[in-house]
Design an enzyme around this catalytic site. Sequence first.
Site, PDB file in Angstrom:
ATOM      1  N   LYS A  90      20.346  43.252 118.400  1.00 31.09           N
ATOM      2  CA  LYS A  90      20.312  43.719 117.147  1.00 31.09           C
ATOM      3  C   LYS A  90      19.679  42.441 116.114  1.00 31.09           C
ATOM      4  O   LYS A  90      19.609  41.254 116.800  1.00 31.09           O
ATOM      5  CB  LYS A  90      21.678  44.182 116.554  1.00 31.09           C
ATOM      6  CG  LYS A  90      21.984  45.725 117.211  1.00 31.09           C
ATOM      7  CD  LYS A  90      21.053  46.805 116.797  1.00 31.09           C
ATOM      8  CE  LYS A  90      21.121  47.876 117.915  1.00 31.09           C
ATOM      9  NZ  LYS A  90      22.300  48.589 118.187  1.00 31.09           N
TER      10      LYS A  90
HETATM   11  C1  LIG Z   1      22.915  49.805 118.438  1.00 26.98           C
HETATM   12  C2  LIG Z   1      23.301  51.226 117.906  1.00 26.98           C
HETATM   13  C3  LIG Z   1      24.591  51.584 117.626  1.00 26.98           C
HETATM   14  C4  LIG Z   1      25.782  51.221 118.379  1.00 26.98           C
HETATM   15  O1  LIG Z   1      25.968  49.734 118.079  1.00 26.98           O
HETATM   16  P1  LIG Z   1      26.734  49.237 119.209  1.00 26.98           P
HETATM   17  O2  LIG Z   1      27.206  47.854 118.771  1.00 26.98           O
HETATM   18  O3  LIG Z   1      25.968  48.838 120.505  1.00 26.98           O
HETATM   19  O4  LIG Z   1      27.989  50.142 119.397  1.00 26.98           O
HETATM   20  C5  LIG Z   1      24.577  52.742 116.712  1.00 26.98           C
HETATM   21  N1  LIG Z   1      23.638  53.245 116.051  1.00 26.98           N
HETATM   22  C6  LIG Z   1      22.014  52.867 116.120  1.00 26.98           C
HETATM   23  C7  LIG Z   1      21.059  53.422 115.508  1.00 26.98           C
HETATM   24  C8  LIG Z   1      22.116  51.842 117.350  1.00 26.98           C
HETATM   25  O5  LIG Z   1      20.765  51.311 117.103  1.00 26.98           O
END
Ligand SMILES: *Cc1c(COP(=O)(O)O)cnc(C)c1O
Length: 397
Positions: free
Chosen positions: A185
């Site tokens: 991210k």
């Molecule tokens: C990565 C992601 C999540 C979940 O995040 P995590 O930190 O991996 O639990 C939720 N929604 C979207 C659209 C994502 O890309």
Amino acid sequence: MTEPEFIPFSPPAFGREEEQELIDTLRSGWVTTGPRTKAFEAEFARRLGVAHAVAVNSGTAALHLALAAGGIDTGDEVITSPITFPATANVVVHQRGTPVFVDVRPGDLNIDPDRVEAALSDRTRAIIPVDFAGTPCDMDAIRAIAGRRELLIVSDAAHSLGASFDGRPVGTLADVTAFSFYATKNITTGEGGMLVTDDERLADAARVLSLHGISVDAWKRYTPERYTHWETLAAGFKYNMSDLQAAIGLHQLAKLDGFVARRRQLMEIYRHRLGDMDEIRFLEEAPAARSARHLCVMIARTEELSITRDEILQALQDRGIGVGVHFRALHLHRYYRERFGFRPGMFPNAEYASDRVFSVPLHPGLDDGQVERIVGAVREVVTAGRRRRFQGASTTA
Ligand SMILES: *Cc1c(COP(=O)(O)O)cnc(C)c1O
């Protein structure tokens, strides 16, 4: 001939600052939720201009807590987009609610506010708009619908830390916003997430539920001043962030603006260098939306090509380029088909994208030479896959 170096899809960007803070944290003797988590929350809230930030151990945890704190419960319907990661709808199921998908707009693949109205029922309690690829949803339109029905808006901002809509930062646009600090991210803590809100009641409920539902957090329980008895107020979860994660997060957050600036620059290069190709198109965005450029998603117009999206993925991978698919439409995944009866044909825009999207590397560590290699590979693969539309013309001439 030496093989060109593999370009990974999205490696994290850490520096000496994160390393030193981690060492300092280890040596401090306090590794679970403590002073660094508190500092990370305070700095996060300050930057976004929100009243409350609750640090947790994943973006999924932030989404789940938002629904739990918002009182979403058995049989409640929650509207969301089928172009998302499974976590967005899974958390609705965790609360024994029913996910209701609404089709996306073809341009930006964000939930289509015009279709939300038609999906409302007596049981609708919340909407989870997903800021796909880092581009904010049309929150004014969504708020207008939600406000009439007093629906809870939970923004899935896993992609959109650093984005804004009409000059207002993501994090301030919904009742509750969930960010992810997963490895790929815009900023990462290894694993981690943050829930932000201006609503004190929601923030307090989320905080209690994030640590077993007990009345006092770990940091307060073990401070030297006094021993405090604590009480279980709810059957909560184990979602608190550790100071090891917060140590990384503090420095990642300080670098966010630079990261997003580089992402924007890279995206401009991709658009400039590949924008002339008819067989692929980039996502669009509303004039008010300023994207955090989390992903470089392209849509392969396979009706103009003799190769499939999956063949494009493989050809890029063969050329040493890490690729991704964001996302195969969630309503067509087996669990959602079997449990809720979703079928192909229900959400045509999402399904069109589902078979055609592919993502190429977009991260702040990418250098210009690597971008040129990726651009060259996409051009080569797509050109080779072009339908020969005028086949036979030369024999009749
Ligand atoms: C990565 C992601 C999540 C979940 O995040 P995590 O930190 O991996 O639990 C939720 N929604 C979207 C659209 C994502 O890309």
